[in-house]
Design an enzyme around this catalytic site. Structure first.
Site, PDB file in Angstrom:
ATOM      1  N   GLY A 124      44.535  -7.745  89.754  1.00  0.00           N
ATOM      2  CA  GLY A 124      45.583  -8.116  90.603  1.00  0.00           C
ATOM      3  C   GLY A 124      46.094  -7.543  91.782  1.00  0.00           C
ATOM      4  N   GLY A 195      30.256  20.593  89.494  1.00  0.00           N
ATOM      5  CA  GLY A 195      30.873  20.584  89.889  1.00  0.00           C
ATOM      6  C   GLY A 195      31.634  21.827  88.113  1.00  0.00           C
ATOM      7  N   ALA A 196      32.585  23.042  88.686  1.00  0.00           N
ATOM      8  CA  ALA A 196      32.603  23.320  87.035  1.00  0.00           C
ATOM      9  C   ALA A 196      34.170  23.356  86.495  1.00  0.00           C
ATOM     10  CB  ALA A 196      32.348  24.703  87.475  1.00  0.00           C
ATOM     11  N   SER A 284      30.625  15.586  89.108  1.00  0.00           N
ATOM     12  CA  SER A 284      32.363  16.143  88.817  1.00  0.00           C
ATOM     13  C   SER A 284      33.272  16.616  89.613  1.00  0.00           C
ATOM     14  CB  SER A 284      32.015  16.354  87.265  1.00  0.00           C
ATOM     15  OG  SER A 284      31.322  17.565  87.493  1.00  0.00           O
ATOM     16  N   ASP A 327      46.630   8.125  86.810  1.00  0.00           N
ATOM     17  CA  ASP A 327      45.949   8.779  88.131  1.00  0.00           C
ATOM     18  C   ASP A 327      46.813   8.335  89.039  1.00  0.00           C
ATOM     19  OD1 ASP A 327      45.777  10.554  85.748  1.00  0.00           O
ATOM     20  OD2 ASP A 327      43.205   9.225  85.943  1.00  0.00           O
ATOM     21  N   HIS A 459      50.004  30.224  55.792  1.00  0.00           N
ATOM     22  CA  HIS A 459      49.084  31.673  55.641  1.00  0.00           C
ATOM     23  C   HIS A 459      47.711  30.857  54.261  1.00  0.00           C
ATOM     24  CE1 HIS A 459      46.610  35.440  55.613  1.00  0.00           C
ATOM     25  NE2 HIS A 459      47.221  34.808  54.317  1.00  0.00           N
TER      26      HIS A 459
HETATM   27  P1  FAD Z   1      43.073   4.362  84.041  1.00  0.00           P
HETATM   28  O1  FAD Z   1      42.655   4.808  82.588  1.00  0.00           O
HETATM   29  O2  FAD Z   1      41.767   4.820  85.225  1.00  0.00           O
HETATM   30  O3  FAD Z   1      43.475   3.059  83.655  1.00  0.00           O
HETATM   31  C1  FAD Z   1      43.147   1.663  85.025  1.00  0.00           C
HETATM   32  C2  FAD Z   1      42.940   0.592  85.038  1.00  0.00           C
HETATM   33  O4  FAD Z   1      43.066  -0.055  85.329  1.00  0.00           O
HETATM   34  C3  FAD Z   1      41.533   0.565  85.263  1.00  0.00           C
HETATM   35  O5  FAD Z   1      40.789   0.126  83.411  1.00  0.00           O
HETATM   36  C4  FAD Z   1      41.168  -0.868  85.807  1.00  0.00           C
HETATM   37  O6  FAD Z   1      40.240  -1.480  85.742  1.00  0.00           O
HETATM   38  C5  FAD Z   1      41.945  -1.355  85.815  1.00  0.00           C
HETATM   39  N1  FAD Z   1      42.706  -1.284  88.091  1.00  0.00           N
HETATM   40  C6  FAD Z   1      42.260  -0.938  88.720  1.00  0.00           C
HETATM   41  N2  FAD Z   1      42.879  -1.767  89.392  1.00  0.00           N
HETATM   42  C7  FAD Z   1      43.054  -2.660  89.509  1.00  0.00           C
HETATM   43  C8  FAD Z   1      43.435  -4.302  89.835  1.00  0.00           C
HETATM   44  N3  FAD Z   1      43.719  -4.276  91.057  1.00  0.00           N
HETATM   45  N4  FAD Z   1      43.798  -4.838  88.897  1.00  0.00           N
HETATM   46  C9  FAD Z   1      43.489  -4.751  87.328  1.00  0.00           C
HETATM   47  N5  FAD Z   1      43.100  -3.928  86.651  1.00  0.00           N
HETATM   48  C10 FAD Z   1      42.578  -2.909  87.925  1.00  0.00           C
HETATM   49  N6  FAD Z   1      42.251  12.643  80.459  1.00  0.00           N
HETATM   50  C11 FAD Z   1      43.380  13.223  78.766  1.00  0.00           C
HETATM   51  O7  FAD Z   1      44.512  13.663  78.791  1.00  0.00           O
HETATM   52  N7  FAD Z   1      42.005  14.420  78.420  1.00  0.00           N
HETATM   53  C12 FAD Z   1      41.124  14.638  78.069  1.00  0.00           C
HETATM   54  O8  FAD Z   1      40.456  14.708  77.361  1.00  0.00           O
HETATM   55  C13 FAD Z   1      40.574  13.604  79.074  1.00  0.00           C
HETATM   56  N8  FAD Z   1      39.557  13.235  79.548  1.00  0.00           N
HETATM   57  C14 FAD Z   1      38.816  12.655  80.166  1.00  0.00           C
HETATM   58  C15 FAD Z   1      37.439  12.469  80.529  1.00  0.00           C
HETATM   59  C16 FAD Z   1      36.610  11.556  81.450  1.00  0.00           C
HETATM   60  C17 FAD Z   1      35.277  11.727  81.340  1.00  0.00           C
HETATM   61  C18 FAD Z   1      37.326  11.414  82.112  1.00  0.00           C
HETATM   62  C19 FAD Z   1      35.954  10.719  83.049  1.00  0.00           C
HETATM   63  C20 FAD Z   1      38.777  11.566  81.565  1.00  0.00           C
HETATM   64  C21 FAD Z   1      39.630  11.854  81.244  1.00  0.00           C
HETATM   65  N9  FAD Z   1      40.473  12.462  81.024  1.00  0.00           N
HETATM   66  C22 FAD Z   1      41.496  12.414  79.894  1.00  0.00           C
HETATM   67  C23 FAD Z   1      41.266  11.402  81.637  1.00  0.00           C
HETATM   68  C24 FAD Z   1      42.545  10.416  81.498  1.00  0.00           C
HETATM   69  O9  FAD Z   1      41.283   9.454  81.236  1.00  0.00           O
HETATM   70  C25 FAD Z   1      43.218   9.415  82.425  1.00  0.00           C
HETATM   71  O10 FAD Z   1      44.446  10.789  82.939  1.00  0.00           O
HETATM   72  C26 FAD Z   1      43.589   8.131  82.729  1.00  0.00           C
HETATM   73  O11 FAD Z   1      42.673   7.136  81.757  1.00  0.00           O
HETATM   74  C27 FAD Z   1      44.293   7.467  83.418  1.00  0.00           C
HETATM   75  O12 FAD Z   1      44.917   6.573  83.452  1.00  0.00           O
HETATM   76  P2  FAD Z   1      45.457   5.193  84.016  1.00  0.00           P
HETATM   77  O13 FAD Z   1      46.379   4.119  82.736  1.00  0.00           O
HETATM   78  O14 FAD Z   1      46.187   6.068  84.993  1.00  0.00           O
HETATM   79  O15 FAD Z   1      44.470   5.034  84.746  1.00  0.00           O
HETATM   80  P1  NAD Z   2      38.195  19.105  88.111  1.00  0.00           P
HETATM   81  O1  NAD Z   2      39.623  18.656  89.014  1.00  0.00           O
HETATM   82  O2  NAD Z   2      38.673  19.579  86.766  1.00  0.00           O
HETATM   83  O3  NAD Z   2      37.108  19.622  88.418  1.00  0.00           O
HETATM   84  C1  NAD Z   2      36.371  19.319  89.533  1.00  0.00           C
HETATM   85  C2  NAD Z   2      35.457  20.486  90.260  1.00  0.00           C
HETATM   86  O4  NAD Z   2      34.614  20.533  91.373  1.00  0.00           O
HETATM   87  C3  NAD Z   2      36.029  21.642  90.605  1.00  0.00           C
HETATM   88  O5  NAD Z   2      36.344  22.929  90.318  1.00  0.00           O
HETATM   89  C4  NAD Z   2      36.697  21.515  92.205  1.00  0.00           C
HETATM   90  O6  NAD Z   2      36.496  23.184  92.625  1.00  0.00           O
HETATM   91  C5  NAD Z   2      34.442  21.497  92.068  1.00  0.00           C
HETATM   92  N1  NAD Z   2      34.092  20.999  93.542  1.00  0.00           N
HETATM   93  C6  NAD Z   2      35.157  20.085  94.699  1.00  0.00           C
HETATM   94  N2  NAD Z   2      33.676  20.215  95.543  1.00  0.00           N
HETATM   95  C7  NAD Z   2      32.472  20.411  95.867  1.00  0.00           C
HETATM   96  C8  NAD Z   2      31.556  20.498  95.652  1.00  0.00           C
HETATM   97  N3  NAD Z   2      31.386  19.866  96.623  1.00  0.00           N
HETATM   98  N4  NAD Z   2      30.458  21.664  95.634  1.00  0.00           N
HETATM   99  C9  NAD Z   2      30.428  21.793  93.972  1.00  0.00           C
HETATM  100  N5  NAD Z   2      32.180  21.735  93.368  1.00  0.00           N
HETATM  101  C10 NAD Z   2      32.803  21.459  93.738  1.00  0.00           C
HETATM  102  O7  NAD Z   2      37.522  17.569  88.168  1.00  0.00           O
HETATM  103  P2  NAD Z   2      36.637  16.335  86.928  1.00  0.00           P
HETATM  104  O8  NAD Z   2      35.970  17.752  86.738  1.00  0.00           O
HETATM  105  O9  NAD Z   2      35.145  15.595  88.041  1.00  0.00           O
HETATM  106  O10 NAD Z   2      37.647  15.643  86.316  1.00  0.00           O
HETATM  107  C11 NAD Z   2      38.636  14.615  87.367  1.00  0.00           C
HETATM  108  C12 NAD Z   2      39.586  14.653  86.197  1.00  0.00           C
HETATM  109  O11 NAD Z   2      40.066  13.825  84.879  1.00  0.00           O
HETATM  110  C13 NAD Z   2      40.860  16.062  86.581  1.00  0.00           C
HETATM  111  O12 NAD Z   2      41.434  16.428  87.001  1.00  0.00           O
HETATM  112  C14 NAD Z   2      41.127  15.273  84.467  1.00  0.00           C
HETATM  113  O13 NAD Z   2      42.495  15.227  85.278  1.00  0.00           O
HETATM  114  C15 NAD Z   2      40.806  15.010  83.860  1.00  0.00           C
HETATM  115  N6  NAD Z   2      39.734  14.958  82.430  1.00  0.00           N
HETATM  116  C16 NAD Z   2      39.966  15.906  82.123  1.00  0.00           C
HETATM  117  C17 NAD Z   2      39.577  16.253  80.599  1.00  0.00           C
HETATM  118  C18 NAD Z   2      40.795  17.105  80.129  1.00  0.00           C
HETATM  119  O14 NAD Z   2      42.171  16.115  80.416  1.00  0.00           O
HETATM  120  N7  NAD Z   2      40.614  17.485  78.816  1.00  0.00           N
HETATM  121  C19 NAD Z   2      38.591  15.763  81.091  1.00  0.00           C
HETATM  122  C20 NAD Z   2      37.824  15.320  81.680  1.00  0.00           C
HETATM  123  C21 NAD Z   2      38.449  15.280  83.288  1.00  0.00           C
END
Ligand code: FAD
Ligand code: NAD
Length: 480
Positions: A124, A195-196, A284, A327, A459
């Protein structure tokens, strides 16, 4: 004849699909545009975005499987269970994860049908306006087709993508972002992670439990700097000393290369320097907003200095009837935050008073122990000069935790010294992700620590630690 909708949502992640469903529930004609197929075997568009396909759901599935393996190999014995010869079948674990993803993404299709949301498969982007009344949105299909639809309201929910580091090319085979890291077909002997943060620790834990030697390089000098310091300290102790994750803080990374010994990552950290050699590398280092191909510039859509779509408290952009959630806008990149914004926007379009309280968005890390919090950390309260009282109860003082064989961690409650209103709650321990819900509800209702102290908790449950932490704020815990 051009199709017209009251609401067109761009992106079908948690922000987008929820916005479309809620808009349809409110009586609007709603469409949702999505292009990604996330390697769908039939090449079909998959709904659910990052969260369902390559984020929250698959990572939690792998965390659960690897935790069971870890329990069978390390923890069953203390319960008198001898499980000799336990083996991990990684392809089966990954297949199970994929089945869960398929079930859920197909489920969203079902929800679209049930709620009469039209799915527009394609990419889109903004074209312009029709008579300044309707937004024109182009949908570019994978087969090259181009369709334009008209929308009274547009909700941008295009999500985020992994941040790249210059000079480190992610191929999702050897050097992976979240996509590749969720689909290893065997346990890498040596896993490097840059990235931790949340992804590094969650996925690092998965592969560590399954036998990888895991080394994490973190740029910042402090570990988990967003968490309460007490929680970060406890987590550091458990992850490094007990679980054996090697984490180097203050790490500067040099030029990454690939050769006979696998991947080499030269680094210089606060406690060590040298070459990290690994068989797989996960990068990451955070995520960045995704506005690729949205063509927002052509219609004057304002982005902020970090390329996020600029919005006000109600997720309105600078353009009339154009909203943005999830996001792609400022705030924590969490699925539940995006979903809340989505509901708010749909309800505001309907003239209702939807709102999101960003102060009570919970954070959860699904490591073991889990880490969860809501509200302010102790260090934030100190920096803001807020007078507070703190109560902290270890799970070692909780009968249920003892019975479960895992007493790691604690519940910590912070309340205003003057009003006793709860300002923050921090949990590290088993089921922290579920326990934090009580604190979120309490804070939404403006509860005091005394409110929680006066509520009957079943409890024996882990929730009694929340009760005791509230009592501890007033220095009168009963079991500690
Ligand atoms: P997204 O989920 O990124 O969805 C956006 C969608 O838009 C995508 O499918 C993309 O293809 C589509 N899109 C983009 N541009 C266009 C376009 N121009 N036209 C049509 N479609 C388009 N969050 C938590 O709360 N709990 C967790 O445990 C958690 N674990 C995570 C683990 C990992 C490994 C990662 C990477 C993320 C995790 N997150 C977690 C973060 C969470 O996935 C995101 O915050 C969430 O998906 C954001 O939702 P969103 O709808 O904003 O975007
Ligand atoms: P993050 O922001 O959690 O962590 C990234 C880490 O990488 C930070 O600690 C940062 O200081 C470090 N970093 C950045 N640049 C670096 C470099 N050059 N060298 C070494 N370390 C560096 O990001 P993420 O782990 O990639 O996850 C992305 C996002 O996805 C998160 O911000 C979170 O919002 C979402 N997420 C959420 C969950 C959950 O809710 N359980 C799980 C996974 C991901």
């Amino acid at each position: 004849m051009t199709q017209q909708f009251d609401v067109v949502v761009i992106g079908a992640g948690p922000g987008g699909y929820v916005a479309a469903i809620r808009a349809a529930q409110l009586g609007f004609s709603a469409a949702c545009i999505e292009y990604a197929s996330y390697d769908d075997p039939k090449g079909e568009v998959r709904l659910g975005g990052t969260c369902l396909n390559v984020g929250c759901i698959p990572s939690k599935a792998l965390l659960q499987s690897s935790e069971y393996y870890d329990m069978a190999t390390h923890h069953f014995l203390m319960h008198g269970i001898k499980a000799d010869g336990v083996k991990m079948d990684v392809p089966s674990m990954v297949r199970r994860k994929e089945n869960i993803v398929t079930q859920l993404t197909t489920g969203i299709r079902g929800l679209f049908k049930k709620n009469k949301v039209t799915l527009l498969a394609g990419h889109g982007g903004f074209v312009g306006t029709r008579d300044k009344q309707m937004w024109q949105i182009e949908v570019r299909g994978q087969d090259g087709t181009q369709t334009v639809v008209d929308a009274k309201h547009v909700i941008i929910a295009t999500g985020s993508k992994p941040r790249q580091l210059p000079g480190i090319e992610v191929d999702n085979k050897l050097i992976c972002d979240n996509v590749g890291a969720l689909s290893f077909n065997e346990v890498p002997k040596r896993l490097g992670v840059i990235g931790a943060g949340v992804i590094g620790l969650e996925l690092g834990s998965v592969w560590k439990r399954l036998g990888s030697e895991v080394t994490i390089l973190e740029a910042l000098p402090d570990f988990l700097s967003a968490a309460d310091t007490a929680v970060a300290k406890e987590a550091w102790k458990v992850f490094t000393s007990k679980q054996g994750l090697k984490i180097h803080l203050g790490a500067r990374i040099g030029a990454v290369s690939q050769g006979k010994n696998g991947i080499t990552v030269p680094f210089q950290a606060d406690d060590a320097a040298g070459d990290l050699e690994c068989d797989k590398l996960i990068v990451s280092v955070g995520r960045v907003p995704n506005t690729d191909g949205l063509n927002g510039g052509a219609v004057g859509l304002k982005l902020d200095d970090r390329a996020r779509v600029e919005v006000n408290d109600y997720c309105q952009t600078n353009l009339p009837n154009v909203w943005a959630v999830g996001d792609v806008v400022p705030g924590p990149m969490l699925a539940h935050k995006g979903m809340e914004e989505a509901v708010m926007v749909a309800e505001r379009i309907a003239g209702q008073g939807g709102h999101v309280n960003h102060d009570t968005v919970p954070w959860v890390m699904y490591t073991h122990p889990e880490i969860a919090w809501v509200g302010k950390t102790e260090q934030q309260l100190k920096a803001d000069n807020v007078a507070y009282r703190a109560g902290q109860i270890p799970f070692a003082a909780n009968g249920r935790a003892l019975g479960q064989g895992d007493t790691t961690g604690f519940v910590k409650m912070l309340a205003c010294a003057k009003t006793d209103r709860i300002l923050g709650v921090h949990v590290i321990g088993t089921n922290a992700s579920e326990l934090i819900a009580e604190a979120v509800v309490a804070m939404e209702f403006g509860a005091s620590s005394e409110d929680i102290a006066r509520i009957c908790h079943a409890h024996p449950t882990l929730s009694e630690a929340m009760h005791e932490a509230a009592l501890a704020v007033d220095k009168r815990p009963l079991h500690f």
